[in-house]
Design an enzyme around this catalytic site. Structure first.
Site: not given
Ligand code: 5GP
Ligand code: MG
Length: 176
Positions: A97-98, A101, A129, A163
């Site tokens: 995963e990138d 969050d 994060k 990106r």
């Molecule tokens: P989660 O389900 O963990 O809240 O969401 C993760 C997804 O939210 C990541 O795969 C990404 O696509 C998006 N995301 C969360 N934080 C960031 C951020 O700081 N920058 C960007 N560009 N996308 C984020």
């Molecule tokens: Mg993602």
């Protein structure tokens, strides 16, 4: 309202070091085994490409695209926009995963993939994060922990843009 992405949070050299460190942990842990790498589109395409080129264990690579949303009466739903074409039953899976969050997307995705009876599933993320977590999710391979800021670059976008940046930058919003 304009946006500014000139603040570099993580320079390219630090990202390269992270990829090497994470890859060497994976190479150590999966020695003698074959791995199915699943990159989570779109953001993880850059990290997945860099990571697999540092791996010394045999790998197959596939991609999945999902989105998650929180409904009124639910803790979250997962929508599969693109599924993998690999049969993961009995295989060792590494989800790439990138950024993690809240942890919602990956915890639901992992749960869903567990239902396909892989031998194991672990999670590898480029950025993390932890301050924003609502689901207990600890990536087995954790790249770089960042503060609660919105970042772009190294695969991550803002409205589809940025990106391609080699470094990770912080998005700030301006009046102009
Ligand atoms: P989660 O389900 O963990 O809240 O969401 C993760 C997804 O939210 C990541 O795969 C990404 O696509 C998006 N995301 C969360 N934080 C960031 C951020 O700081 N920058 C960007 N560009 N996308 C984020
Ligand atoms: Mg993602």
């Amino acid at each position: 309202m304009g946006i500014d992405v000139s603040e570099v949070l993580i320079p390219e050299s630090e990202i390269k070091d992270m990829v090497k460190r994470v890859a060497s942990d994976i190479n150590r842990d999966y020695k003698g085994q074959e791995l199915v790498v699943i990159g989570v589109l779109t953001g993880a395409f850059v990290f997945t490409a860099d990571l697999v080129r540092e791996l010394t264990v045999p790998v197959t690579v596939d991609f999945m695209q999902v989105s998650s949303y929180v409904g009124e009466n639910s803790t979250g739903n997962l929508i599969i926009k693109k599924d993998i074409s690999t049969d993961i039953e009995g295989k060792h899976v590494l989800l790439v995963e990138d950024i993690v969050d809240t942890g919602r997307t990956l915890s639901m995705l992992r749960e869903m993939l567990m239902g396909r009876n892989p031998a194991s599933i672990k999670i590898c993320t480029a950025f993390d994060k932890p301050d924003r977590r609502v689901k207990t999710l600890v990536p087995e391979y954790d790249g770089i922990v960042i503060p609660d800021k919105f970042i772009v670059g190294y695969g991550l976008d803002y409205n589809g843009l940025y990106r391609e940046l080699k470094e990770v930058c912080v998005v700030s919003f301006t009046d102009t």
